[in-house]
Design an enzyme around this catalytic site. Structure first.
Site, mmCIF file in Angstrom:
data_model
loop_
_atom_site.group_PDB
_atom_site.id
_atom_site.type_symbol
_atom_site.label_atom_id
_atom_site.label_comp_id
_atom_site.label_asym_id
_atom_site.label_seq_id
_atom_site.Cartn_x
_atom_site.Cartn_y
_atom_site.Cartn_z
ATOM 1 N N GLU B 279 0.836 -1.197 0.000
ATOM 2 C CA GLU B 279 0.000 0.000 0.000
ATOM 3 C C GLU B 279 0.877 1.256 0.000
ATOM 4 O OE1 GLU B 279 -3.534 -0.729 2.024
ATOM 5 O OE2 GLU B 279 -4.114 1.358 2.223
ATOM 6 N N GLU B 282 2.161 1.688 -3.415
ATOM 7 C CA GLU B 282 1.117 2.229 -4.290
ATOM 8 C C GLU B 282 0.956 3.737 -4.056
ATOM 9 O OE1 GLU B 282 -2.646 0.377 -3.634
ATOM 10 O OE2 GLU B 282 -3.588 1.332 -5.377
ATOM 11 N N CYS B 299 -8.644 -2.634 3.327
ATOM 12 C CA CYS B 299 -8.616 -3.824 4.195
ATOM 13 C C CYS B 299 -10.005 -4.254 4.634
ATOM 14 C CB CYS B 299 -7.815 -3.554 5.463
ATOM 15 S SG CYS B 299 -6.213 -2.873 5.153
ATOM 16 N N SER B 319 -7.306 1.514 -2.709
ATOM 17 C CA SER B 319 -6.064 0.800 -2.958
ATOM 18 C C SER B 319 -6.353 -0.546 -3.620
ATOM 19 C CB SER B 319 -5.341 0.584 -1.628
ATOM 20 O OG SER B 319 -4.371 -0.417 -1.766
ATOM 21 N N LYS B 354 -16.137 -10.470 6.436
ATOM 22 C CA LYS B 354 -15.102 -11.305 5.812
ATOM 23 C C LYS B 354 -15.705 -12.570 5.209
ATOM 24 C CE LYS B 354 -11.212 -9.050 6.565
ATOM 25 N NZ LYS B 354 -10.451 -8.514 5.444
ATOM 26 N N GLU B 357 -16.541 -11.456 1.900
ATOM 27 C CA GLU B 357 -15.331 -11.223 1.109
ATOM 28 C C GLU B 357 -14.756 -12.545 0.598
ATOM 29 O OE1 GLU B 357 -11.634 -8.389 1.984
ATOM 30 O OE2 GLU B 357 -11.286 -10.378 2.764
ATOM 31 N N GLU B 362 -13.720 -12.271 -7.077
ATOM 32 C CA GLU B 362 -12.346 -11.777 -7.265
ATOM 33 C C GLU B 362 -11.333 -12.651 -6.535
ATOM 34 O OE1 GLU B 362 -14.860 -9.887 -6.287
ATOM 35 O OE2 GLU B 362 -14.909 -7.970 -7.344
ATOM 36 N N CYS B 499 -11.323 -3.071 13.871
ATOM 37 C CA CYS B 499 -11.632 -4.502 13.904
ATOM 38 C C CYS B 499 -11.805 -5.057 15.319
ATOM 39 C CB CYS B 499 -10.555 -5.290 13.188
ATOM 40 S SG CYS B 499 -10.175 -4.637 11.567
#
Lengths: 158, 562
Positions: B279, B282, B299, B319, B354, B357, B362, B499
Site C-alpha cells: 500500500e 502504491e 482492508c 487501494s 469477511k 469477502e 475476485e 476490527c
C-alpha cells in the site's frame, strides 16, 4: 404487473417539495395520486433523490393505511362500516358488491383494475347511513340493489 | 462552580453533564436493565425496563429523562419490580422459548433478564409465531419471530453505519423490522458489517455459524487445514474465558487451534506487513506518477461493499491491495500448491463481512476460493468450548514457520488508526526510536470516529484522515465532494473503533473496546520488530515466492457493477 414509470413526473413531484426528505409523506401522496398506488420501482428512485433508505420509505408507506403498495382499481369504492352505517345494514351492501365483482376481504381489486372495494371506519356522514363513496363522490342511503345499479352504471361509463 | 446532585435510592450522586438519569444510575453502581438503550445510539425509550419512581410516585423512563439537581428517584420499588416483570412476561408471551437450540443461547438479553427477575411462568397464552428465517446473507441470519422490536438494529444500521437496510414496517400488532418490501437482506444495501447482530439483544439477528462444516474438514484425514488469526482476535477472546478484557492471548489461541486439529497456524499480522509495503508502494507510486488521490484503504470488506453500492466512482481511489486475509490466503495457496493433501484455508476473524469477502469472485481461482472458511472470534470460542479445552490453563505456543514472524506494525491493524500508523512508520525517513514513539502522538491513536493528521514526506505535507463507522466515512466523503475537505490518504474501517470492535467479537462496552485497542498497542510495544519492512519473513517472500507475482497474488481490482 410492472408499472412503467415516467421518472420525469416523479421529478416534478420532488421539485415541488424541493427534494426535502421531511416531505416524504406529501411526496408519497402525490405519487399515489398519479398511479393510484405506490409502485415498487419508485422506492429506489426516491431513496436516491432524497437521501433516505428504501427501508425507511417502506416504513412510512406501510405505517399509513391510506398508502397502497398494490395497484388500485379505476373506481375505488369505500363502504362505510362505522357504527351508524353498520346498524343500518352496510354489510349486505359490501357482500353484494364483493359477490358481483368476485372480490373478498383479501382480494380487494378486480383483475382488470376497474374496481377496488374496501371498508372504512367512518366517513363522517352518519345521517346519510348507510353510505359509500366511489372515488370522491358520496352515495347516500344505499341498499344492495342500489349498489348493483351503481355498478352497472359505472361499467357502462367505460 | 458548585456541584449539582440528585438522590438515587437515597444516595447523593453528582451530575456531571450526563444526558439522562440512566447514565447517572449506572454511574452509581446500579445495573438498571434495558433492551433499547445504548449510549452510541439515539434514545428510543421503547422497552420501558429502565423505569424509575420519583418521590411523588410518578414513573419515568430513565433513558429519556434528563437529570435535575435535587431530583430524587428510586430504582427498585415493588411497583417497578412488578412493571419490569410484566414487560418481560409480555415480551415472552409472543417469543419463541426454545432457548437451548437458539444461536443466542447464553448471550441473550431477554433470557438474562428473565432469569434475573425470576420469571418462572408467563401468565399469558403463548402466541409466538413459527420462525421466519432470512438466511440470504453470508454474514448474518434474521429470524423475525425472535424480534422484540427494541429497534437497536434499525438505529445501528442507520445512525452509525448509514446503511439503512432495515427499518420498522407496518403498525400496531403487525409491526416488524423489515427490509423494503421484505426483500431478502442480501438484495439490499446491507454491507454485512454485522453490527445489527452484535447489538441485537435476542436471537432475531445472529452471525452465520460455519463451525459445523469446519469440524467436518478438521476430521478429514485427506485435508491439510491451515489457519490464520487476525490481529483483533487475540485481544477479544480472553474475557470469555475469565481472563482480563483486552489481554493479548495469541499464544493460547495458537495452542487451542492446534489442539482442535488445525495443521498449520499463522498470524494474519504477517500479511498485514505485506499490505503495508504494497500500500505504501502504491501511495508513493501515485505521488510520483500523479495518480488519483486520496488513496483509500482496502482492508475492510464492509467498506468495500459500501463503496461499491454507494460510491462506485470512488473504486479507483481505493487501494488495489487485497486485504491482509486475502494476501495471506493467496500466499498460502501458492506455498502449498504442490502439497500432496488438499489444503483447506481457514481465517479466524473479528469480522462478519469477511465471510462475504471470502466468497467474492475476485478471490477465487477456477471456482475455488482462496479462503475456504471464515470463522468469527465467537465461533472460535464455541469451538474451543466444544473441544473441552480449558483456555485459561492452556500453555501458550508460537505460530508456525515459515511465516512465523510479525511486526508490531502488522499487529496494530486491528484498531482504528493502526493501518495509518504502520504506513507512517514505513514512509517516515527518521527511523530513530524517538521518532517511532512520536508517531503514536500524531493523532493516529484513540477510539474517536474521525481523526486527522498530516505527515511530512520529502518536503510536502501529506494530509491523512482516519475514520471508523460508515456514517463517519460517508460524512467525510460528502465533505470531500463538496470541496470542504481535502486528503491524500484515508483509512476507513466500517466498525466504530476498528476490527477490535468487529461484530464477530464478543460484545463489549466502550470501556472494553478501549482495552482491546490498548491490548494491541501492548503487543506492538512488546514486539521486537516495529516496522513492516524489517520483518524477515516478508523480505524472504519478496525474494522468493512473490518474485514476479506480487500483482497476481497481492492485488485486486474491484469493478463497478452494472
Amino acid at each position: 404487473m410492472q408499472e412503467i414509470i415516467d421518472f420525469k413526473e416523479i421529478d416534478a413531484i420532488l421539485e415541488r417539495y424541493r427534494y426535502e426528505s421531511s416531505s416524504i409523506i406529501a411526496i408519497l401522496q402525490d405519487t399515489q395520486a398519479k398511479y393510484r398506488y405506490l409502485p415498487k420501482d419508485v422506492f429506489p428512485y426516491l431513496s436516491e433523490k432524497l437521501g433516505i433508505s428504501t427501508a425507511k420509505i417502506y416504513s412510512v408507506a406501510t405505517f399509513y393505511e391510506n398508502f397502497s403498495l398494490e395497484p388500485k382499481g379505476k373506481y375505488i369504492i369505500k363502504i362505510c362500516d362505522g357504527t351508524a352505517c353498520h346498524v343500518r345494514k352496510s354489510i349486505p351492501i359490501l357482500e353484494r358488491l364483493r359477490k358481483s365483482l368476485g372480490l373478498s376481504e383479501s382480494k380487494e381489486t378486480t383483475d382488470d383494475l376497474m374496481f377496488t372495494v374496501q371498508t372504512v371506519s367512518c366517513l363522517g356522514a352518519c345521517g346519510l347511513a348507510p353510505v359509500l363513496t366511489v372515488n370522491e363522490k358520496v352515495y347516500a342511503a344505499m341498499t344492495p340493489d342500489k349498489a348493483t345499479e351503481l355498478l352497472a352504471k359505472l361499467k357502462e361509463e367505460n | 462552580m458548585s456541584m449539582e446532585f440528585m438522590l438515587i435510592d437515597n444516595m447523593p450522586v453528582e451530575i456531571a453533564g450526563e444526558a439522562n438519569i440512566l447514565s447517572l444510575i449506572r454511574k452509581a453502581g446500579i445495573d438498571l436493565p434495558t433492551f433499547c438503550y445504548y449510549s452510541e445510539l439515539s434514545v428510543y425509550g421503547a422497552c420501558r425496563m429502565c423505569v424509575v419512581e420519583d418521590k411523588w410516585g410518578e414513573i419515568h423512563a430513565a433513558c429519556s429523562t434528563p437529570p435535575k439537581a435535587g431530583m430524587e428517584v428510586r430504582t427498585n420499588t415493588p411497583r417497578l419490580r412488578k412493571y419490569r416483570k410484566m414487560i418481560l412476561e409480555l415480551l415472552l408471551s409472543n417469543h419463541c422459548r426454545d432457548c437451548t437450540t437458539c444461536e443466542k443461547n447464553g448471550k441473550c438479553k431477554l433470557q438474562e433478564l428473565a432469569q434475573r427477575f425470576g420469571i418462572k411462568q408467563v401468565r399469558f397464552s403463548n402466541t409466538s409465531e413459527e420462525s421466519d428465517m432470512d438466511t440470504s446473507s453470508l454474514c448474518i441470519s434474521r429470524d423475525k419471530s425472535k424480534c422484540i422490536l427494541c429497534g437497536d438494529c434499525v438505529r445501528m444500521c442507520e445512525e452509525v453505519q448509514n446503511v439503512g437496510a432495515i427499518d420498522f414496517a407496518f403498525r400496531g400488532s403487525k409491526m416488524c423490522v423489515s427490509t423494503a418490501f421484505d426483500e431478502p437482506i442480501a438484495n439490499t444495501k446491507c454491507v454485512g458489517c454485522g453490527q445489527c447482530a452484535a447489538i441485537c439483544p435476542t436471537g432475531a439477528i445472529v452471525v452465520k455459524n460455519d463451525t459445523a462444516r469446519l469440524w467436518k474438514e478438521l476430521s478429514n484425514k485427506d485435508t491439510k487445514v491451515v489457519v490464520q488469526i487476525a490481529p483483533a482476535v487475540r485481544v477479544g477472546i480472553g474475557k470469555e474465558f475469565g481472563l482480563p478484557e483486552g489481554e493479548n492471548v495469541m499464544g493460547r489461541v495458537v495452542a487451542a487451534l492446534r489442539r482442535i486439529g488445525f495443521d498449520e497456524v499463522f498470524d494474519t499480522s504477517t500479511a498485514a506487513d505485506l499490505t503495508v509495503l504494497e500500500e505504501t508502494g502504491e501511495f508513493l507510486g501515485r505521488l510520483q506518477k500523479g495518480g488519483v488521490f486520496p488513496l483509500i484503504t482496502s482492508c475492510c470488506p464492509a467498506w468495500i461493499r459500501y463503496a461499491e453500492l454507494n460510491y462506485p466512482e470512488l473504486l479507483e481511489n481505493i487501494s488495489t491491495c487485497r486485504s491482509p486475509m486475502q494476501m495471506f490466503a493467496s500466499v498460502l495457496k501458492e506455498h502449498y500448491k504442490h502439497s500432496n493433501r488438499k489444503v483447506v484455508s481457514v481465517a479466524i476473524m473479528p469480522c462478519t463481512a469477511k465471510k462475504h469477502e471470502a466468497a467474492r469472485e475476485e478471490f477465487q481461482e477456477n471456482g475455488i476460493p482462496y479462503v475456504d472458511y471464515v470463522i468469527t472470534t465467537q465461533e472460535l470460542i464455541q469451538m474451543i468450548r466444544e473441544a473441552g479445552i480449558v483456555f485459561s490453563e492452556i500453555e501458550p505456543e508460537a505460530v508456525d514457520m515459515p511465516f512465523g514472524a510479525t511486526s508490531g506494525a502488522g499487529v496494530i491493524f486491528g484498531v482504528t488508526g493502526g493501518v495509518t500508523e504502520a504506513v507512517i512508520r514505513r514512509v517516515s525517513d527518521d527511523k530513530s526510536v524517538s521518532a517511532l514513539r512520536a508517531i503514536a502522538f500524531t493523532g493516529v491513536r484513540g477510539m474517536q470516529g474521525v481523526k486527522e493528521t498530516s505527515i511530512a514526506y520529502e518536503g510536502r505535507q501529506i494530509k491523512v484522515a482516519i475514520v471508523s463507522g460508515l456514517k463517519n466515512a460517508d460524512d467525510l466523503i460528502r465533505k470531500m465532494k463538496k470541496g470542504e475537505a481535502h486528503y491524500d490518504f484515508i483509512e476507513v474501517m466500517a466498525c466504530p473503533g476498528g476490527c477490535v470492535c468487529g461484530a464477530g467479537q464478543p460484545f463489549t462496552n466502550a470501556e472494553g473496546k478501549k482495552l482491546r485497542g490498548a491490548g494491541l498497542y501492548d503487543a506492538d510495544r512488546m514486539s521486537n520488530i516495529k516496522r513492516s519492512e524489517e520483518n524477515p519473513v516478508i523480505m524472504a517472500l519478496y525474494g522468493g515466492l512473490l518474485k514476479g507475482k506480487t500483482h497476481k497474488l497481492l492485488h485486486v481490482h474491484y469493478h463497478r457493477k452494472a
